[in-house]
Enzyme design. Structure first.
Site, PDB file in Angstrom:
ATOM      1  N   ASP A  86       0.841  -1.195   0.000  1.00 44.60           N
ATOM      2  CA  ASP A  86       0.000   0.000   0.000  1.00 44.60           C
ATOM      3  C   ASP A  86       0.877   1.246   0.000  1.00 44.60           C
ATOM      4  OD1 ASP A  86      -2.277   1.799   0.612  1.00 44.60           O
ATOM      5  OD2 ASP A  86      -3.318  -0.047   1.113  1.00 44.60           O
ATOM      6  N   HIS A 143      -3.899   6.299   2.950  1.00 40.75           N
ATOM      7  CA  HIS A 143      -4.576   5.091   2.447  1.00 40.75           C
ATOM      8  C   HIS A 143      -4.067   3.820   3.134  1.00 40.75           C
ATOM      9  CE1 HIS A 143      -5.498   1.966  -0.664  1.00 40.75           C
ATOM     10  NE2 HIS A 143      -6.522   2.744  -0.971  1.00 40.75           N
ATOM     11  N   SER A 184     -10.897  -0.576  -1.834  1.00 41.71           N
ATOM     12  CA  SER A 184      -9.695  -0.585  -0.994  1.00 41.71           C
ATOM     13  C   SER A 184     -10.035  -0.834   0.467  1.00 41.71           C
ATOM     14  CB  SER A 184      -8.993   0.772  -1.065  1.00 41.71           C
ATOM     15  OG  SER A 184      -8.318   0.925  -2.275  1.00 41.71           O
TER      16      SER A 184
END
Ligand SMILES: *[C@@H]1O[C@H](CO)[C@@H](O)[C@H](O)[C@H]1NC(C)=O
Ligand SMILES: *[C@@H]1O[C@H](CO)[C@@H](O)[C@H](O)[C@H]1NC(C)=O
Ligand SMILES: *[C@@H]1O[C@H](CO)[C@@H](O)[C@H](O)[C@H]1NC(C)=O
Ligand SMILES: *[C@@H]1O[C@H](CO)[C@@H](O)[C@H](O)[C@H]1NC(C)=O
Ligand SMILES: *[C@@H]1O[C@H](CO)[C@@H](O)[C@H](O)[C@H]1NC(C)=O
Length: 738
Positions: free
Chosen positions: A134, A199, A525
């Site tokens: 990620d 994220h 996600s």
């Protein structure tokens, strides 16, 4: 760009397709045998590379990665000719160009029936290590503190070093690495596993974050944030960058490392470029992980609701769609005439009863030519003198229009949209998103009174009916194979509260001053770490299960979803909604080993040499593997029949084998089939007298010619039922009727 949309859409901008003018590009070169000793492999890579370069020095300069752990390959900067020359060498199995992928963003656990008090096998959960590819992680977040954790398990071979702007690892965050060797540094990137985006921090905490009470976003969604397996350890592999997205060669390097470091589960919320099963880096990396017993869970993408948009569709990946929970964030707009309308969005700005003048973007263009674009409040189209101190009503064009209005001196916006009305975006100024009916009412009001005014209120939570598949979640059918249903499973991915970084504002937009340790994000996600976490949870009860067994347990125990709610049915939700507590006790499993997938690839028409690198061989002789296959050559927990010729009946015979992982039982088959489809199961009763006993059966699906000439997609199912277990497989019949 608004943060949520960065996840949903805007990251596409981050994907520079390797430019054609570049004479040299990055390539990944697979050798025709498995990994040998590291030293020998590296020497071999260099000598191969030297054979097509002017000198050994040249070869060293252009070498990027030597992959030596779970597979034998290297990445290097090559011209097209050099790549071709390498391809022709005997030792080389295949050569692929490197491409760039993109990222696909607490109450969700309770919503799917996984409360804090759930039964756990802590002794084993503590030894589970989850690996995430990620944007990195925020080590100082409360979600990753190691209070009460013992040392990492002995199997852990990964590392963590001192990195820039990175406070370091601990007994919870046991590994951190970054992968970026394409040498295009961007001021926004820090060459370190630190997450400057947010994220990766968010997905990591959803997967395995500690329990953190009083987590909220400016008071919204207040509660205890937690991951699926709070006692598990986290290893972070940063492969996504603001400057370049996520490169194949970095993804492969990270997966090679994760596989040999000793992770149990890999979670990847990355997609974007769709390749075939044998060239896509996520697919290839996951295959090598599979050989070591590691399951890879990946997002299906945010390109919905168009059909055929699903990515990460290899049969050995567990592919995840995103659903909404019963909580939605709404913010109301009240007009000067007293009428109030509800819109969707996360607006942290507390509004008193103060009314602001409101104008329509179309009426405040900076000049006559800009009038059309000003309706959408695009940058440089609005007249500051007419926007100052006002609210602006705009149509949704680009995300981040509130930043444009704010930057032009305005107060906030009322956005009208036809799409995305099921997902709350975070705004950097007072804003709300309304549907067309409300938008038209607002527009009408603005033009019906001398001094129109309005107020936008701070967001509040409302209860909505759920689950439903998010509009942004990518849909099947699978572009990679007509025989495999994708996505596999659906899990919460709308308005998920989880940890965030203080190094980024909530939206990442210019002028945004909002910061928070926790934030709400939406995307496949966010759904993916829910499923990866449950895979880890299953593994903590069944440490010896194969990736296929864990996947089967998760799919066959999913809660069926409704075609009436989601018209794309299985193409939207796969087997249905994730059911964590069911998944540890599935009764039967559909198991597979790596050779089954190789047989599948042969069956799909891949040539022997093109798939050899997956198993570290120079070639595979498909004709030795082919005989005796069923319709899809897999032992998959779902079935998909493609109707090619609508004039005649289409028949598919699916061969399956189940393993009993429950007590001795009798299972009877129940079939649900729509009109025009006839399904028989032979035999329709299975008797298991002991644990791990296997039984084979056949499912014969006959689809009658359809009257309609349109695209058809029909839903059926096979359920094996015993007194204690329900093992459900969706069956999809689809095709273009001619
Ligand atoms: C990273 O660390 C450097 C050196 O300590 C510091 O100057 C810089 O501001 C930090 N960057 C961020 C984004 O915090
Ligand atoms: C969150 O909830 C807790 C416990 O219910 C409460 O003590 C706390 O004040 C709340 N925080 C916010 C910001 O609402
Ligand atoms: C538009 O939004 C309003 C307010 O939320 C709602 O009452 C109305 O049903 C919606 N209309 C449509 C066509 O969805
Ligand atoms: C593959 O196996 C078949 C059947 O045994 C054999 O006839 C054929 O020569 C083999 N092909 C290769 C390339 O080895
Ligand atoms: C399965 O079918 C048999 C024969 O019809 C029946 O006797 C048995 O009760 C069924 N078992 C279950 C669990 O439904």
């Amino acid at each position: 760009m608004a943060k949520t949309y960065q996840l949903l859409l805007v990251l596409m901008i981050l994907v520079p397709v390797s430019s054609e003018e570049d004479t040299k590009n990055f390539y990944i070169v697979y050798l025709g045998d498995g990994p040998s000793s590291k030293g020998a492999a590296v020497r071999k890579h260099l000598s191969l590379l030297s054979s097509v370069k002017a000198s050994e020095h040249d070869a060293k300069e252009s070498m990027v990665y030597s992959y030596t752990k779970s597979f034998n390959a290297f990445a290097a900067k090559l011209s097209k000719d050099e790549a071709q020359m390498l391809k022709e060498l005997d030792e080389v199995a295949s050569v692929f160009p490197n491409r760039y992928h993109k990222l696909h963003t607490t109450k969700s656990w309770d919503f799917i029936g996984f409360p804090q008090t759930v039964e756990r096998n802590l002794r084993l959960e503590r030894d589970i290590i989850v690996g995430l590819l990620d944007t990195g992680i925020t080590p100082q977040s409360d979600s990753f503190k190691d209070d009460g954790f013992g040392p990492p398990p002995h199997k852990w071979k990964g590392t963590c070093h001192h990195f820039r702007n990175f406070t370091g690892c601990n007994r919870k965050l046991v590994g951190a690495k970054y992968f970026k060797l394409d040498g295009n540094p961007d001021p926004a990137d820090i060459l370190s596993p630190i997450d400057v985006d947010g994220h990766g921090t968010h997905t990591s905490s959803t997967l395995a974050g500690n329990l953190v009470p009083n987590a909220n976003l400016y008071g919204l969604a207040n509660g205890t944030a937690r991951g699926a397996v709070p006692s598990a350890r986290i290893a972070t592999y940063k492969v996504c960058w603001a400057s370049s997205g996520c490169a194949d060669m970095d993804i492969l390097a990270a997966m090679d490392d994760a596989t040999s470091d000793g992770v149990d589960v890999i979670s990847i919320s990355i997609g974007g470029v769709t390749g075939d099963f044998v060239t896509d880096s996520i697919s290839v990396g996951a295959f090598h992980a599979l050989k070591k017993g590691i399951i890879t869970v990946a997002s299906c993408g945010n390109d919905g609701p168009s059909l055929g948009s699903v990515s990460n569709y290899s049969p050995w990946l567990l592919t995840v769609a995103a659903t909404g929970t019963d909580r939605q964030f709404r913010s109301a707009v009240k007009l000067g005439n007293g009428k109030s309308y509800s819109g969707i969005g996360i607006n942290t700005f507390g509004s008193k009863e103060k009314l602001y003048p409101i104008v329509s973007g179309a009426d405040v263009a900076i000049n006559a030519e800009s009038k059309e674009l000003a309706r959408f409040c695009y940058d440089n189209t609005l007249d500051p003198a007419k926007v100052k101190g006002r609210l602006v009503y705009c149509l949704l064009g680009e995300f981040g229009a509130e930043s444009v209005v704010k930057g032009t001196g305005g107060v906030g916006i009322v956005l009208e949209s036809e799409q995305f009305l099921d997902t709350a975006l975070i705004y950097m100024a007072p804003a709300t998103m309304v549907n067309m009916t409300v938008g038209e009412a607002v527009d009408k009001y603005i033009h019906s009174t001398r001094s129109p005014s309005a107020v936008i209120y701070k967001s509040h939570e409302v209860k909505v009916s759920a689950p439903f598949v998010a509009s942004f979640s990518s849909r099947g059918p699978n572009a990679g194979s007509q025989h495999v249903l994708k996505p596999d499973i659906a899990a919460p991915g709308v308005d998920i509260l989880a940890a965030y970084t203080l190094m980024n504002s909530l939206t990442g937009l210019k002028g945004d001053t909002q910061h928070s340790k926790f934030t709400l994000m939406s995307g496949t996600s966010m759904a993916t770490p829910h499923v990866a976490g449950v895979a880890a949870y299953v593994k903590s009860f069944h440490p010896t299960w194969t990736p296929a067994a864990i996947k089967s347990a998760i799919m066959t125990t999913a809660k069926p979803m409704s075609r009436r709610v989601d018209k794309d049915a299985e193409f939207a939700y796969g087997a249905g909604q994730l059911n964590p507590t069911g998944a540890i006790n599935p009764g039967l499993i559909y198991d597979m080993d790596e050779m089954t997938y190789i047989q599948f690839l042969c069956h799909e028409g891949y040539s022997g040499p093109s798939i050899a690198h997956l198993i570290g061989k120079k070639s595979v002789n498909c004709s030795l593997l082919l005989p005796g296959f069923g319709y899809d050559a897999l032992n998959y927990p779902s079935m998909q029949l493609n109707v090619i010729n609508s004039k005649r009946q289409t028949v598919g015979v699916f061969k399956r084998r189940v393993t009993n992982v429950g007590p001795p039982s009798v299972y009877n088959a129940t079939i649900k089939a729509p009109k025009g489809v006839e399904i028989t199961v032979i035999p329709n009763s299975l008797v298991f007298t002991r644990s791990l006993q296997k039984r084979c059966f056949k499912v014969v699906v006959k689809a009658k010619p359809a009257a309609s000439t349109a695209f058809t997609m029909l839903s059926a199912s096979l359920v094996w039922k015993s007194t204690h277990h329900t093992v459900r497989s969706p069956i999809v019949i689809y095709g273009l009727q001619d």
